[in-house]
Design a protein around this motif. Sequence first.
Motif, PDB file in Angstrom:
ATOM      1  N   MET A   1       1.014  -1.283  -0.026  1.00  0.00           N
ATOM      2  CA  MET A   1      -0.006  -0.098  -0.101  1.00  0.00           C
ATOM      3  C   MET A   1       0.877   1.146   0.067  1.00  0.00           C
ATOM      4  SD  MET A   1      -3.314   0.436   2.540  1.00  0.00           S
ATOM      5  CE  MET A   1      -4.674   1.454   1.810  1.00  0.00           C
ATOM      6  N   LYS A   2       0.143   2.420  -0.667  1.00  0.00           N
ATOM      7  CA  LYS A   2       1.127   3.586  -0.526  1.00  0.00           C
ATOM      8  C   LYS A   2       0.384   4.785   0.177  1.00  0.00           C
ATOM      9  CE  LYS A   2       3.014   2.826  -5.219  1.00  0.00           C
ATOM     10  NZ  LYS A   2       3.236   3.278  -6.607  1.00  0.00           N
ATOM     11  N   ALA A   3       0.912   5.927   0.548  1.00  0.00           N
ATOM     12  CA  ALA A   3       0.535   6.805   1.477  1.00  0.00           C
ATOM     13  C   ALA A   3       1.215   8.110   1.042  1.00  0.00           C
ATOM     14  CB  ALA A   3       0.960   6.764   2.755  1.00  0.00           C
ATOM     15  N   MET A   4       0.312   9.104   1.091  1.00  0.00           N
ATOM     16  CA  MET A   4       0.913  10.603   1.019  1.00  0.00           C
ATOM     17  C   MET A   4       0.757  11.237   2.276  1.00  0.00           C
ATOM     18  SD  MET A   4      -0.433  13.550  -1.712  1.00  0.00           S
ATOM     19  CE  MET A   4       0.672  14.791  -1.897  1.00  0.00           C
ATOM     20  N   LEU A   5       2.150  12.069   2.544  1.00  0.00           N
ATOM     21  CA  LEU A   5       1.927  13.060   3.578  1.00  0.00           C
ATOM     22  C   LEU A   5       1.711  14.484   3.072  1.00  0.00           C
ATOM     23  CD1 LEU A   5       4.898  11.247   5.795  1.00  0.00           C
ATOM     24  CD2 LEU A   5       2.246  11.312   6.434  1.00  0.00           C
ATOM     25  N   PHE A   6       1.153  15.175   3.599  1.00  0.00           N
ATOM     26  CA  PHE A   6       1.141  16.588   3.330  1.00  0.00           C
ATOM     27  C   PHE A   6       2.008  17.478   4.096  1.00  0.00           C
ATOM     28  CE2 PHE A   6      -3.767  15.884   2.257  1.00  0.00           C
ATOM     29  CZ  PHE A   6      -3.294  15.855   0.985  1.00  0.00           C
ATOM     30  N   ALA A   7       3.150  17.936   3.488  1.00  0.00           N
ATOM     31  CA  ALA A   7       3.923  18.706   4.222  1.00  0.00           C
ATOM     32  C   ALA A   7       4.603  20.155   3.502  1.00  0.00           C
ATOM     33  CB  ALA A   7       5.446  17.595   4.338  1.00  0.00           C
ATOM     34  N   ALA A   8       3.698  20.408   2.872  1.00  0.00           N
ATOM     35  CA  ALA A   8       3.954  21.689   1.994  1.00  0.00           C
ATOM     36  C   ALA A   8       3.404  22.983   2.671  1.00  0.00           C
ATOM     37  CB  ALA A   8       3.324  21.433   0.492  1.00  0.00           C
ATOM     38  N   GLY A   9       2.610  22.620   3.714  1.00  0.00           N
ATOM     39  CA  GLY A   9       2.063  24.017   4.485  1.00  0.00           C
ATOM     40  C   GLY A   9       3.038  25.003   5.146  1.00  0.00           C
ATOM     41  N   LEU A  10       2.498  26.278   5.120  1.00  0.00           N
ATOM     42  CA  LEU A  10       3.409  27.414   5.703  1.00  0.00           C
ATOM     43  C   LEU A  10       3.331  27.216   7.137  1.00  0.00           C
ATOM     44  CD1 LEU A  10       1.916  30.132   3.725  1.00  0.00           C
ATOM     45  CD2 LEU A  10       4.199  29.004   3.054  1.00  0.00           C
ATOM     46  N   GLY A  11       2.866  26.602   8.156  1.00  0.00           N
ATOM     47  CA  GLY A  11       2.831  26.289   9.438  1.00  0.00           C
ATOM     48  C   GLY A  11       2.966  27.610  10.007  1.00  0.00           C
ATOM     49  N   THR A  12       2.073  28.525   9.775  1.00  0.00           N
ATOM     50  CA  THR A  12       1.916  30.006  10.398  1.00  0.00           C
ATOM     51  C   THR A  12       1.695  29.885  11.777  1.00  0.00           C
ATOM     52  OG1 THR A  12      -0.292  30.069   9.697  1.00  0.00           O
ATOM     53  CG2 THR A  12       1.330  31.112   8.197  1.00  0.00           C
ATOM     54  N   ARG A  43       4.577   1.021  10.537  1.00  0.00           N
ATOM     55  CA  ARG A  43       4.232  -0.115  11.312  1.00  0.00           C
ATOM     56  C   ARG A  43       2.946  -0.915  10.644  1.00  0.00           C
ATOM     57  NH1 ARG A  43       5.176   4.087  15.205  1.00  0.00           N
ATOM     58  NH2 ARG A  43       2.794   4.567  15.695  1.00  0.00           N
ATOM     59  N   PHE A  44       2.212  -0.117   9.865  1.00  0.00           N
ATOM     60  CA  PHE A  44       1.159  -0.793   9.119  1.00  0.00           C
ATOM     61  C   PHE A  44       1.635  -1.362   7.742  1.00  0.00           C
ATOM     62  CE2 PHE A  44      -0.120   2.393  12.304  1.00  0.00           C
ATOM     63  CZ  PHE A  44      -1.132   1.354  12.995  1.00  0.00           C
ATOM     64  N   GLY A  45       2.778  -1.655   7.570  1.00  0.00           N
ATOM     65  CA  GLY A  45       3.322  -2.314   6.189  1.00  0.00           C
ATOM     66  C   GLY A  45       3.442  -1.366   5.098  1.00  0.00           C
ATOM     67  N   ILE A  46       3.444   0.044   5.224  1.00  0.00           N
ATOM     68  CA  ILE A  46       3.415   1.112   4.143  1.00  0.00           C
ATOM     69  C   ILE A  46       4.893   1.568   4.023  1.00  0.00           C
ATOM     70  CG2 ILE A  46       2.354   3.229   3.388  1.00  0.00           C
ATOM     71  CD1 ILE A  46      -0.190   2.464   4.903  1.00  0.00           C
ATOM     72  N   TYR A  47       5.583   1.261   3.124  1.00  0.00           N
ATOM     73  CA  TYR A  47       6.831   1.700   2.896  1.00  0.00           C
ATOM     74  C   TYR A  47       7.206   2.560   1.574  1.00  0.00           C
ATOM     75  CZ  TYR A  47       8.558  -1.244   6.499  1.00  0.00           C
ATOM     76  OH  TYR A  47       8.533  -1.891   7.904  1.00  0.00           O
TER      77      TYR A  47
END
Length: 238
Positions: A1-12, A43-47
């Motif tokens: 299985m695949k995943a996406m992490l949203f890491a683009a935000g400005l983090g204001t 931990r859930f098999g997503i690499y």
Amino acid sequence: MKAMLFAAGLGTRLKPFTDHSPKALVEVNNKTLLEHNIRYLQRFGIYEVIVNVHHFASSIEDVLFENDGFGSEVIISDERDMLLETGGGLKKAGWFFENENAFVVMNVDVLTNLDLGKMIAAQNNSRAIGTLAVMERASSRHLLFNGDMRLCGWVNNKTNESRISRAEPHLSPFAFSGIQVLSQNIWTDIPFEGKFSLVDLYLHVAANNIITGYNHTGNLFIDVGKPESIEQAEYLFQ
């Protein structure tokens, strides 16, 4: 299985840290949020993970390179030219999930002990286009669900603005945890282009299709969105 992490935000909300670094590199107990969530997925098999970048993008790329993806195969979705928000970001990265029946999408700044495996199973055993992790907790905005945990609307508790996709007599409010398991059918009807939010997409889809909520109330959960939440996260996730 695949995943996406949203890491683009400005983090204001995490200023002043995010004046010189992306929120994905905030440290909780000497590990960045990026590492915490890559290892959480493992931990859930997503690499296989795709990470979108915009704010201090090169810093995230450098950390991933220096640490060999923390043991995962990590691909970058580059949003340097324009921050696309969650919906636009996912649409841009859609090619990554072409051969997947279902996939996981989550915000990089949340920490939880949610059993993601059970949530994935719930999605796979349902007719839903997507399953959203939700909790009974205070929030400025809530998603609204019927008795079968089918998404029907959204409300802003500060402004009383609401959007109803399905008019039903009794709707219950739940706070969205920023974690979702989506099926390939999510791509069938996306009338939005460029910058848009996933919540907008879910409310559009929910009018004629099933989007379900996965209630994980009782799990540890924190949105590491403010400086004071870092200390709380270090206590909860020792």
